[in-house]
Design an enzyme around this catalytic site. Structure first.
Site, PDB file in Angstrom:
ATOM      1  CG  HIS A 160      52.343   1.022  59.047  1.00 24.43           C
ATOM      2  ND1 HIS A 160      52.815   1.387  57.805  1.00 24.43           N
ATOM      3  CD2 HIS A 160      51.953   2.179  59.635  1.00 24.43           C
ATOM      4  CE1 HIS A 160      52.715   2.707  57.657  1.00 24.43           C
ATOM      5  NE2 HIS A 160      52.189   3.206  58.739  1.00 24.43           N
ATOM      6  CG  ASP A 380      30.083   1.754  46.630  1.00 23.49           C
ATOM      7  OD1 ASP A 380      29.561   0.768  47.192  1.00 23.49           O
ATOM      8  OD2 ASP A 380      29.462   2.495  45.847  1.00 23.49           O
TER       9      ASP A 380
END
Length: 449
Positions: A160, A380
């Site tokens: 992060h 995808d």
């Protein structure tokens, strides 16, 4: 029908490898801004994806090696700054990302059956790097788990301190793009420098920054504070809100107040959380929620900026004020908190964090992180979009997650004390026709934890 939500163990046919950039990358030290290396961000964002059909491992490794040329800091290593032992920096050395291959005797359908709520057994879906400290874990760790039916689970852990939700989504989509089109250019060029968020000289702190102001609250008789996960058994809860349900919440605010879906749902979840915990009426409670500052700064952050470009909005109210007032009041508090997040406010916060290395006040605060508008559900790699997308584990923070197949729906996932889980889920699903049906007297409530 599965009898348990526990998933089987993973089998690792090979030792994890390091995937490095496939061509030379700059060797230098990357400065991290005060928004990047905050102490409460010193963990990895862990995503979990489920796909009906597997993607070739060599194809994934090859495209990862290629995308790390552009996102080369993710192939580096975190270290303590030589100039300030409370700050972190990135040694851009091209060492590489951890890539683990695994197999699990499980099917896509079986995982979907147990996927409503994360549980601790999911942690085995991400290779655990043996390290004595947070700094010893590479910024990017990936595990691809092939399933018995030919499906695939993809788990990623992205530090992060290097990237926020928008930045991690940008990186993952870049990786997927190069997997499907190996010879293509990236759609967005990553912007690495964090100097645009350097503190000013001299520092100029012009706001109180209530999100970092620690509050002192009375303890319950059993010694716990309002929400101390170290002293309680926490369990995940999950509720999906359809567009119709969210619209109903928004209508509770009109005609006197117009609001966004996030504002309405955030206010509802905040009030529900407080109602369920039933703390003393005089206690001040906060709602902390992530807000992107990319378009708020002057000038705006450059396109492709993938570092932490968010701050925490902070709404605050007494328990009695929040719960006994109508829906509009909670929404108005959220809107007012958002309105304060100007360029001046953000610059003041950066300067504030330079002077004081503090964490947000979490003693009586609900923290909401919105994942539902980042495009994470559309990742995808060439064999179709995911059937499931969510966190690898259920943390204390509340997550607003995307709903696969419904871009306007939102799943609310958060962990709460086990003793109030049923009550929390009941209140969350309660949609009063009129605000008068809300709790009348919070003073009659009793602590439940």
């Amino acid at each position: 029908m599965l009898q348990s939500s526990e998933i089987p163990d993973c089998f690792y046919p090979n030792q994890p490898t390091l995937v490095s950039p496939n061509s030379p990358t700059p060797k230098h030290t990357l400065y991290l801004s005060n928004l990047d290396d905050q102490k409460f961000l010193r963990f990895s964002i862990k995503y979990l994806y489920l796909y009906k059909k597997s993607v070739g491992l060599e194809s994934l490794k090859s495209s990862l090696s290629r995308v790390l040329v552009d996102y080369y800091p993710l192939a580096g290593r975190l270290r303590i700054s030589s100039e300030d032992d409370e700050k972190l920096e990135v040694d851009c050395n091209g060492e590489g990302a951890v890539f683990a291959e695994a197999f699990m005797d499980f099917t896509v359908e079986e995982f979907l059956e147990v996927s409503r709520k994360p549980n601790r057994s999911w942690r085995k879906l991400l290779y655990r790097v043996d390290s004595q400290s947070f700094l010893g874990i590479p910024p990017l760790v990936i595990q691809v788990t092939k399933l018995r039916c030919g499906g695939m689970l993809l788990s990623t852990a992205i530090n992060h301190c290097l990237a926020d939700g928008i930045g991690t989504s940008q990186f993952l989509h870049a990786w997927a793009h190069l997997t499907t089109k190996p010879n293509a250019d990236l759609l967005v060029t990553p912007f690495h420098s964090r100097h645009v968020l350097r503190p000013r000289k001299p520092l100029k702190i012009t706001f109180p920054h209530l999100e970092f102001t620690n509050s002192t609250h009375p303890h319950y008789p059993n010694g716990t504070t309002l929400l101390d996960p170290t002293q309680q058994t926490m369990v995940p809860t999950s509720s999906t809100f359809t567009p119709t349900q969210i619209l109903h919440l928004k209508k509770l605010c009109v005609p006197s107040l117009k609001c966004t879906s996030f504002e309405a749902l955030a206010s509802h979840v905040w009030r529900t959380w407080v109602r369920s915990l039933a703390p003393p009426p005089s206690i001040k409670v906060k709602l902390l929620f992530s807000v992107s500052i990319r378009k708020k700064l002057k000038p705006e952050l450059p396109e492709g900026y993938y570092g932490n470009g968010f701050v925490l909005g902070c709404a605050e109210a007494s328990v009695k004020e929040l719960v006994t007032a109508n829906m509009r009041h909670g929404v108005k508090l959220v809107q007012e908190a958002k309105a304060t997040l100007t360029d001046d406010y953000v610059r003041s916060m950066v300067d504030f964090l330079e002077e004081r290395r503090v964490k947000p006040d979490l003693l009586a605060s609900l923290v909401i992180s919105q994942w539902s508008k980042l495009g994470l559900e559309n990742l995808d790699f060439g064999e179709g979009g995911p059937l499931h997308m969510g966190p690898l584990a259920s943390e204390i923070y509340c997550l607003f997650l995307p709903v696969i197949g419904d871009s306007d729906g939102t799943t609310v996932l958060m962990s709460v004390p086990e003793s109030i889980a049923g009550k929390f889920e009941f209140y969350l699903r309660e949609f009063p026709e009129r605000e008068e049906h809300e709790v009348k007297d919070i003073g009659e409530s009793r602590p439940l934890i």
